[in-house]
Design a protein around this motif. Sequence first.
Motif, PDB file in Angstrom:
ATOM      1  N   LEU A  43       0.876  -1.098   0.187  1.00 13.87           N
ATOM      2  CA  LEU A  43      -0.248  -0.005  -0.100  1.00 13.87           C
ATOM      3  C   LEU A  43       0.900   1.175   0.491  1.00 13.87           C
ATOM      4  O   LEU A  43       1.861   1.402   0.388  1.00 13.87           O
ATOM      5  CB  LEU A  43      -0.458   0.185   1.174  1.00 13.87           C
ATOM      6  CG  LEU A  43      -1.750  -0.982   1.144  1.00 13.87           C
ATOM      7  CD1 LEU A  43      -2.745  -1.522   2.550  1.00 13.87           C
ATOM      8  CD2 LEU A  43      -3.005  -0.783   0.806  1.00 13.87           C
ATOM      9  N   GLN A  44       0.090   2.362  -0.933  1.00 14.62           N
ATOM     10  CA  GLN A  44       1.034   4.129  -0.833  1.00 14.62           C
ATOM     11  C   GLN A  44       0.584   4.529   0.313  1.00 14.62           C
ATOM     12  O   GLN A  44      -1.123   4.473   0.353  1.00 14.62           O
ATOM     13  CB  GLN A  44       0.559   4.114  -2.120  1.00 14.62           C
ATOM     14  CG  GLN A  44       1.656   2.933  -3.007  1.00 14.62           C
ATOM     15  CD  GLN A  44       2.740   2.809  -3.169  1.00 14.62           C
ATOM     16  OE1 GLN A  44       3.769   3.431  -2.731  1.00 14.62           O
ATOM     17  NE2 GLN A  44       3.814   2.020  -3.704  1.00 14.62           N
ATOM     18  N   GLY A  45       1.150   5.659   0.690  1.00 17.37           N
ATOM     19  CA  GLY A  45       1.002   6.632   2.003  1.00 17.37           C
ATOM     20  C   GLY A  45       0.308   8.165   1.164  1.00 17.37           C
ATOM     21  O   GLY A  45       0.281   8.513   2.188  1.00 17.37           O
ATOM     22  N   PRO A  95       5.229   5.113   4.626  1.00 19.94           N
ATOM     23  CA  PRO A  95       4.570   4.900   4.019  1.00 19.94           C
ATOM     24  C   PRO A  95       2.629   4.165   4.644  1.00 19.94           C
ATOM     25  O   PRO A  95       3.226   3.389   3.719  1.00 19.94           O
ATOM     26  CB  PRO A  95       4.280   5.795   3.063  1.00 19.94           C
ATOM     27  CG  PRO A  95       5.687   6.278   2.894  1.00 19.94           C
ATOM     28  CD  PRO A  95       6.301   5.032   4.042  1.00 19.94           C
ATOM     29  N   ALA A  96       1.966   5.037   4.982  1.00 21.71           N
ATOM     30  CA  ALA A  96       0.327   3.829   4.778  1.00 21.71           C
ATOM     31  C   ALA A  96      -1.059   4.422   4.821  1.00 21.71           C
ATOM     32  O   ALA A  96      -0.477   5.534   5.287  1.00 21.71           O
ATOM     33  CB  ALA A  96       0.720   2.086   5.654  1.00 21.71           C
ATOM     34  N   PRO A  97      -1.643   3.650   4.640  1.00 28.28           N
ATOM     35  CA  PRO A  97      -2.810   4.193   4.690  1.00 28.28           C
ATOM     36  C   PRO A  97      -3.246   4.258   6.227  1.00 28.28           C
ATOM     37  O   PRO A  97      -4.450   3.611   6.727  1.00 28.28           O
ATOM     38  CB  PRO A  97      -3.745   4.083   3.845  1.00 28.28           C
ATOM     39  CG  PRO A  97      -3.687   2.704   3.701  1.00 28.28           C
ATOM     40  CD  PRO A  97      -2.421   2.738   3.961  1.00 28.28           C
ATOM     41  N   VAL A  98      -2.372   4.696   7.007  1.00 22.96           N
ATOM     42  CA  VAL A  98      -2.960   4.614   8.555  1.00 22.96           C
ATOM     43  C   VAL A  98      -3.661   5.305   9.028  1.00 22.96           C
ATOM     44  O   VAL A  98      -3.518   6.929   9.118  1.00 22.96           O
ATOM     45  CB  VAL A  98      -1.056   4.671   9.325  1.00 22.96           C
ATOM     46  CG1 VAL A  98      -1.777   4.380  10.731  1.00 22.96           C
ATOM     47  CG2 VAL A  98      -0.700   3.438   8.474  1.00 22.96           C
ATOM     48  N   THR A  99      -4.776   4.857  10.123  1.00 23.55           N
ATOM     49  CA  THR A  99      -5.331   6.159  11.042  1.00 23.55           C
ATOM     50  C   THR A  99      -4.653   6.022  12.322  1.00 23.55           C
ATOM     51  O   THR A  99      -5.432   6.630  12.535  1.00 23.55           O
ATOM     52  CB  THR A  99      -7.088   5.735  11.061  1.00 23.55           C
ATOM     53  OG1 THR A  99      -7.590   4.453  11.430  1.00 23.55           O
ATOM     54  CG2 THR A  99      -7.351   5.416   9.084  1.00 23.55           C
TER      55      THR A  99
END
Length: 415
Positions: A43-45, A95-99
């Motif tokens: 995944l890309q952030g 980087p990652a779609p982290v919440t």
Amino acid sequence: MPTRLAVAVAALALAATASAATPPRYVVALPSPTSPLSALPPLQGGRLPIRVYRGQLTSDERVLVGVDQRGTPRRLEVEQRLLAHGLGDYYLVVPAPVTDVEPTADSESRPGLQQSAIIWQGFSPRRRLLGAHAVLDLRRSASALPLRLHVSTRVDGRPVTGGGRLDGRLDFSLVATDATGATFRGTIGATNPLEVARALDQIRAAQLAGRPTPAATVGIRSHVRQIALRVRAQFMVSGRIDFVGPLLRGLKVEGATVVNGRRGTSLRFRALLGIERPTLRITAAGAAAGVAAPKIDLRATPLTPAQILQPPGASSWAAAVHARRALRDGEALLARAFGLLAGAGRTHQYATLILSPDPQNRATASYRFTTVRGMRPSVRPPSRGGSGIGTLGGIAIGLAAALGLAGLAVLWAHS
């Protein structure tokens, strides 16, 4: 039988001699078993990763997918453990779609969260474990999961939902589909099968030894043509489906083994999913009393490139070519090699759902799909003190790295 084998070996030797005397019209490079076929995964952030560290990093990820009673993902978490090997300071941006992010129980440092990225800053005394338990944005992440689940539980045609229990005829199905399909295009033609076999053996030996993959080429002498191959990542899938409550006797089950225990009835399964078998289907039907929606626990582990490149029935591809007449068609074997190597590359992509700061080193991952009500996030503060990172500290070090003050910044992008 020995005479036939001797004739076959002599014929292959003569073909190899003749091929060596005739220069190839076309030389093709075999793909690396770790080359990606698409942008995702990992995944890309939305930003570049940063690595400021002299040592090496290995990565291990445990992907936790919470699904509802229909198999639809409702929650996605990743436990990423980075093991630092080497003495010195480190600054890492993953980087990652982290919440949200917390340290794992065994982490020796505390991660930070910054603009959809996991941040690590600290000092490694030759070995340091960096463990992050990250919650991912499901809308931006679910499409990168390797499997799609579809679950149906009905009693007398009525869906079983919530915690209710029903009596009647049970019809249950679980369908797990390998969703990793990709297309690889290559060039094949008439070639010497031993040349292909030796190239495969060299690549596999490097994978087994943990060495960089050597560049491998094969000469084509005639009938040059383009092919498009459909490949998939390969996963060993196993797990259980638990019907908690009264035992379900007399079930007609396909695709799984029935195990009755003190707490109820379980369906247990194990299968290899990939290009030859992209779908696992489990069904159960029969009379039931007091049945509720089952608990699902499914685990998928990507095969390694060395496992995918295992020669059929022999210790090496060269030996397999000598022993099997079906492998002596050089053009067919070259097409098979392309399929195996491209499939290995596709599988290797799923060794990292989120980026590893050191993509050239070892990375492993496993995926676990469980019903949401059975999910228990294992997040708590680290057992040993570590250094965290704040927003201002991260910005300061990031600017220093960008200006080259540390002299160690490594910026890389994965496409």
